[in-house]
Every structure is written in structure tokens, then in C-alpha cells.
Design a protein around this motif. Structure first.
Motif, short mmCIF file in Angstrom:
data_model
loop_
_atom_site.label_atom_id
_atom_site.label_comp_id
_atom_site.label_asym_id
_atom_site.label_seq_id
_atom_site.Cartn_x
_atom_site.Cartn_y
_atom_site.Cartn_z
N THR A 104 29.13 -84.86 -56.87
CA THR A 104 29.90 -83.99 -55.98
C THR A 104 29.41 -84.06 -54.53
O THR A 104 30.22 -84.04 -53.59
N GLN A 105 28.11 -84.18 -54.36
CA GLN A 105 27.58 -84.23 -52.99
C GLN A 105 27.79 -85.60 -52.35
O GLN A 105 27.92 -85.71 -51.14
N MET A 106 27.87 -86.66 -53.17
CA MET A 106 28.19 -87.98 -52.61
C MET A 106 29.64 -87.99 -52.13
O MET A 106 29.95 -88.54 -51.07
N ARG A 107 30.53 -87.37 -52.90
CA ARG A 107 31.92 -87.28 -52.45
C ARG A 107 31.99 -86.52 -51.13
O ARG A 107 32.73 -86.90 -50.22
N LYS A 108 31.21 -85.45 -51.02
CA LYS A 108 31.19 -84.68 -49.79
C LYS A 108 30.74 -85.53 -48.61
O LYS A 108 31.31 -85.45 -47.51
N LYS A 109 29.74 -86.39 -48.83
CA LYS A 109 29.26 -87.26 -47.76
C LYS A 109 30.34 -88.24 -47.33
O LYS A 109 30.53 -88.51 -46.14
N LEU A 110 31.08 -88.77 -48.31
CA LEU A 110 32.17 -89.69 -47.97
C LEU A 110 33.25 -88.98 -47.16
O LEU A 110 33.77 -89.52 -46.19
#
Length: 616
Positions: A104-110
């Protein structure tokens, strides 16, 4: 409908994420396509990052500007040191990620990265014009155009799930597959083959008896994957260790008749270094105590990953096996283990930049290249994203050779050395393990990082200062002499039995096993440098003679890499080389003598004949 970008990335796994971030951070308008936005950066299999060879990949990506290392440091349940009793080439870190937060946090970074756009759709065709990639076409009938495309499709190309005798189309359990894209690749001359991988069952934590298992905690103050990570204390959520029993093996032997490997439902090869329990029993029938690690998938979940019990046997067989393992007698399965077969494109069809030899501007990264593992996928994605962006700027690709990094070993191996199973990075694959350490990536790859240009000027300056300190302090310790008495006093204080018979340089004192950089404060003034700097000073001095020997080997390697082969060289005209060698040379079309020497089937005699013909 027409949409235009600079770079298109197909696939939202670890390869696709790193490719898209690298391209966008280099200023290219980038679109990343995924079948389902909620599974961006999903850890399909175990929750771990790092381990032998893999830690080196993550550390190298971090220095070059990749995201995986920093992200794992930030969103993990534990980080653990491995191989501490071994030499510096073997010491590494293994991380147990929080799978929910990682995703979820990687999606947020993208979503918060400039120039980067996320699109949920199924890519079904590549658009090619006169050997040049032009874009992709999706299931919705939309054409998206770009001068560079990175394919990072993971296990989703014609993916097929197998559990016992049940099979159905899916790229990951519960998610649809991409059924048409590999047909489009074939139509444009790309060779396609099949591989397979598998996962174990996932259990409900509340039904596991941990009192029968050994608890394993991580480090509060670990060596982080990223040199830029600064934490006062890391998480120490435990994992647990149990073992199979003689009863487990007996049950497994009885159930082998239902294994899709034995029945022939699965005919493709899976990762040799991560075998299913079925294969363990077939290959090692006398071994009964296989290790089983239980790893929590997230701090917000009761789901437990059963590392070491990979299988695609039917549900009733999986349940019978669990009842024979200490602590799992009453465990309830939340997700059954399964295998997945999928299409991939052998990497021999690529240049070292990961660009296709057949279609200009088309790059391949991750499991589509026949590799296995999150780390292997991520570093390929990163390099493909960097080189796709550089191609659009008219720049030469960034290449890392075997002497510079494990990334170079990985890419060189998958292009030149055919394997019968998905490729995994291992320390034994590198000829220069002492040079390519987990802890010295910042020294090895600083110039590459500077060339790529993703790291900020502040971070590059931080690395440059660290390198200067290591070099200057190492030289200082080689120059300062101390009396024999003072040296022996320190050795006695540290409990060492070694003694010196005369005055020595401080560097010679540091070569003694018990002496650390900090302990040198007894004989000279030292600075309170960060641990990673002190570690480099110690390692460079303690292993000086071995590092010098390896550097001599690297110099010989470099000379072969610099002997270029003309692009129009006719290998078939060289008399005396074998047909196997000719076939491999014509397929790969190596750029240098060094590259030619690593192609499967090419011998030292073949290389000598090629060099002689080039000189003519």
C-alpha cells in the motif's frame, strides 16, 4: 483513443514499480499498466527481502537510486543479520517485510511521483513499426503510444494455477491472467517458453501452537539495506522455526500420487533453489527434518506464511501434512498452496541494456526474462527503466559488468548462460565475491549513480564524503607506526594471544582478528565515524592481500571486455570452432571477447580462434 507517453511500463510488480519510478524520476512521462491497482508491488510469495546474493542486489539498487532497499527498511517486521561468523563477503541482511504496508505504501509513492501515471487495464498487444516499438493496445481497445516500452509481466502471461488436479487461468491466486500479450510477442518474432513457480499454504496464526517452536527475533540495530536509512530502533517481530518429521515424510510419500508434479499436470520447471516439499521428498527421500519457518505476513493480519512447505498438492494432502509438524497439528489454512505456470521470453534475446535485439525500444525485466525472486526482478526493472529513459535522450545505456556488481552478474548470466529453471542470484555465481560485498556498494557504484542522475546532489555528496573518509583514513593507518610495547598491550587487553616482536604500522595491528577500528583509540586518535565507514576501513585493511589478488583478476577480465568484436563479424566463417559455439555466438551476437567467452558452449580454443580472425 490515443494516449501518448515517453515510456510505458507493463506490469505493477517489483520489476514494473522500479522501472516506472526510475523512468519518471529521470523526467520521462511514464505510464504503468497493471491488471489491478490494489496489488501494485504485491509480494506474491514469501514476505522476505534479502539473503545471500539478494542483499547485494538491493544495496546496489539503493546506491543507484532504486526504491526497494529504503522501502523495506521503512516497512518491515524484522531485519536479521546472517552469516555473521563468516567473512565479510558472506555477511548480509535479510528482511521480513510487512506485506500489507509494503504494497500500500509503494502504491502511495507511485501516486505521488511526478511524471508517473497509473492505469488499470490489460495490455494485449505491442504496436511495432519497422522494427521500432510504438506503443501498446489494451483490452479496452485503447492505443497508448511511446518510444520505449518495458515489459515486466511477472507470472501473468497465460498464467495457469495448479492445485492437485484442479487448474484454471490466473496470474496469481484470485487474479486474472493476461491471455493475449505473449501471442502478440510471438507474432513479432519473440521466442516464448514456459516456467513454473509455487507457494506454500497460509495459516491462521490463532490456530498455531508456538510453544512447540523456536522463536527467532531480528536486530534492534541492524545493517539496513539502504545507506540512507536512519532509525533509532528497528522492529523485532519474531519468526518461528519448526521442522518436518519422519511422519511428515511418510505422509508426503503416500500423497505423492496426487502431486501434479508426479501426475504430469505440471511439466514445466520451477526454481531449483526453492523446491516444493514434493521435490524434496523425491530428491532427498532419506531426509526427514526439513526446516519450516513461520513468518507473519503483516502486523495487521493473522495470516502466517509457511516458508519451506511449498506445494501444489490437493487441499486434503496439504492438511494431512500440516498435522504431522510440531505446532501445526491443529492449524487452519487460510489460503492453500498452489503452483503457477506462465510464459516467459528467454533473455538471450536481449542486449545487456535489457533492450530487445529484435524490436528497438522494447525492454524486458523480471520474471518474463526467466528469473525468480523479488530482488532479481526489481534490479532488472530499475536498469530497464533507466536505459529506456536514456535511449529517449540519445544517451548510451548504463551497463554494470560482472566485476562491478551482482546486478551485472545477474544480467550477464541470464543473457549468456541458459538454465533449465528460473534463475536465482547466488554468491557462488560471482567470481569476485570479496569485491562485490553487501557493505561496499556505495564505493563500487558511486560513479554509476552519478552517471544515472536519480540521486539528489545532497546524497551524492554524502557518498563522496564517505568514500573520501574511507580512503584517507585507510592510508593514514598504513603510515602511522607504534611501538611494540603499545601494540602488545592492546592485544593483551583484547584477549588476543598474538604478539609482535617489533614496532609496527597501525594497519598491521588492525589485521589482528580481535582488533576493531574502535579499539585503535588505545594507540592513536580516531574519529566517531558512522558504522558503515568504520566497517569499510576494517575490511579493506584486514583483507588487503585478498582484495589485491581479486583486483588483479578483475584487471584481466576488463582487458577481455575491452576487446570489441565488429558488429558485422561472421562467426560462421571462423574455421575450427564447434557448431555449438557457432550457434550460441550467432544467437547472442556478443559485443566483446569477454562477453563471447561467457556464452554456453564457447571454449577457450574458440575464443583464441575468434581473436586471431579479428586481428586478420
Amino acid at each position: 483513443m490515443k494516449k501518448i507517453y515517453d515510456v510505458i511500463v507493463v506490469g505493477g510488480g517489483h520489476a514494473g514499480v522500479e522501472a516506472a519510478l526510475a523512468s519518471a524520476r529521470l523526467g520521462k512521462e511514464t505510464a504503468i499498466f497493471t491488471l489491478y491497482l490494489d496489488t501494485i508491488a504485491m509480494m506474491s510469495c514469501n514476505p522476505s527481502i534479502g539473503g545471500p546474493g539478494k542483499s547485494n542486489l538491493v544495496a546496489e539498487m539503493d546506491i543507484l537510486g532504486g526504491e526497494m532497499g529504503r522501502h523495506t527498511d521503512e516497512y518491515n517486521l524484522q531485519l536479521k543479520h546472517l552469516n555473521e561468523s563468516k567473512g565479510p563477503a558472506a555477511r548480509i541482511t535479510r528482511g521480513q517485510a510487512d506485506k500489507y504496508l509494503y504494497r500500500t505504501q509503494m502504491r502511495k509513492k507511485l501516486e505521488h511521483t511526478d511524471h508517473l501515471y497509473m492505469i488499470q487495464d490489460c495490455v494485449e498487444e505491442i504496436i511495432v513499426d519497422d522494427g521500432q516499438i510504438k506503443g501498446i493496445r489494451t483490452r479496452l481497445g485503447i492505443s497508448y503510444f511511446a518510444d520505449a516500452v518495458v515489459l515486466a509481466t511477472g507470472t501473468f502471461l497465460k498464467g495457469k494455477i495448479v492445485i492437485g488436479d484442479v487448474t484454471y487461468s490466473a496470474g496469481r491466486q484470485g487474479e486474472e491472467s493476461a491471455e493475449k500479450l505473449s501471442d502478440s510477442l510471438r507474432a513479432h518474432g519473440i521466442q516464448i517458453e514456459r516456467y513454473q513457480t509455487a507457494t506454500p499454504p497460509r495459516l491462521d496464526k490463532r490456530t498455531v501452537d508456538f510453544s512447540k517452536m523456536e522463536e527467532l527475533k531480528g536486530e534492534e540495530h541492524p545493517r539496513f539495506f539502504s545507506i540512507f536509512t536512519h532509525k533509532d530502533r528497528n522492529n523485532v517481530v519474531p519468526t518461528w522455526l519448526t521442522h518436518t518429521t519422519p511422519q511428515t515424510i511418510e505422509v508426503a510419500k503416500e500423497m505423492l500420487q496426487y502431486s501434479p508434479i508426479v501426475s504430469g499436470i505440471i511439466e514445466t520447471h520451477g526454481p531449483r533453489h526453492c523446491p516444493s516439499l514434493d521435490r524434496k521428498v523425491i530428491n532427498f527421500p532419506e531426509k526427514t527434518n526439513h526446516q519450516i519457518f513461520l513468518e507473519l505476513e503483516s502486523g495487521d493480519s493473522q495470516e502466517i506464511y509457511v516458508n519451506g512447505l511449498t506445494t501444489a498438492m490437493p487441499p486434503f494432502a496439504q492438511e494431512a501434512l500440516l498435522k504431522t509438524i510440531a505446532g501445526l497439528e491443529n492449524a487452519k489454512i487460510m489460503r492453500h498452496g498452489y503452483a503457477v505456470e506462465y510464459d516467459y521470453a528467454p533473455a538471450s534475446q536481449l542486449y545487456p541494456s535489457l533492450e530487445s535485439k529484435k524490436i528497438s525500444g522494447l525492454y524486458f525485466a523480471g520474471q518474463i526474462n526467466g528469473t525468480s525472486g523479488y530482488e532479481e526482478a526489481a534490479c532488472q526493472g530499475f536498469m530497464a527503466g533507466v536505459n529506456a529513459a536514456r535511449k529517449l535522450d540519445g544517451k548510451e545505456p548504463v551497463l554494470i559488468d560482472r566485476s562491478e556488481g551482482y546486478i551485472g552478474v545477474l544480467i550477464d548470466d541470464i543473457i549468456h548462460k541458459k538454465t533449465p529453471e528460473p534463475y536465482r542470484v547466488l554468491p557462488s555465481r560471482s567470481e569476485y565475491r570479496l569485491t562485490l560485498r553487501f557493505d561496499n556498494a556505495f564505493m563500487r557504484l558511486y560513479n554509476k549513480a552519478k552517471e544515472i542522475g536519480i540521486l539528489s546532489s545532497e546524497r551524492l555528496e554524502y557518498l563522496r564524503d564517505a568514500i573520501d573518509i574511507v580512503n584517507s583514513e585507510t592510508e593514514r593507518l598504513k603510515e602511522i607506526s607504534i611501538p611494540m610495547v603499545k601494540a602488545n598491550e592492546l592485544l593483551e587487553k583484547l584477549g588476543s594471544t598474538q604478539k609482535f616482536a617489533k614496532g609496527i604500522k597501525i594497519s598491521e595491528l588492525l589485521k589482528v582478528k580481535e582488533v576493531t577500528y574502535d579499539s585503535l583509540a588505545y594507540v592513536t586518535e580516531i574519529n566517531d565515524y558512522p558504522e558503515f565507514i568504520k566497517n569499510q576501513i576494517e575490511t579493506i585493511i584486514k583483507y588487503d592481500i585478498f582484495i589485491k589478488r581479486e583486483n588483479e583478476q578483475i584487471e584481466k577480465f576488463k582487458k577481455l571486455e575491452e576487446m570489441m568484436i565488429p558488429s558485422d563479424f561472421d562467426f560462421s566463417s571462423v574455421k575450427g570452432i564447434s557448431n555449438i559455439a557457432k550457434s550460441g555466438l550467432e544467437e547472442i551476437r556478443p559485443l566483446s571477447i569477454g562477453e563471447a567467452s561467457r556464452i554456453s558452449g564457447v571454449t577457450g580454443n574458440d575464443i583464441a580462434l575468434i581473436i586471431a580472425n579479428i586481428k586478420k
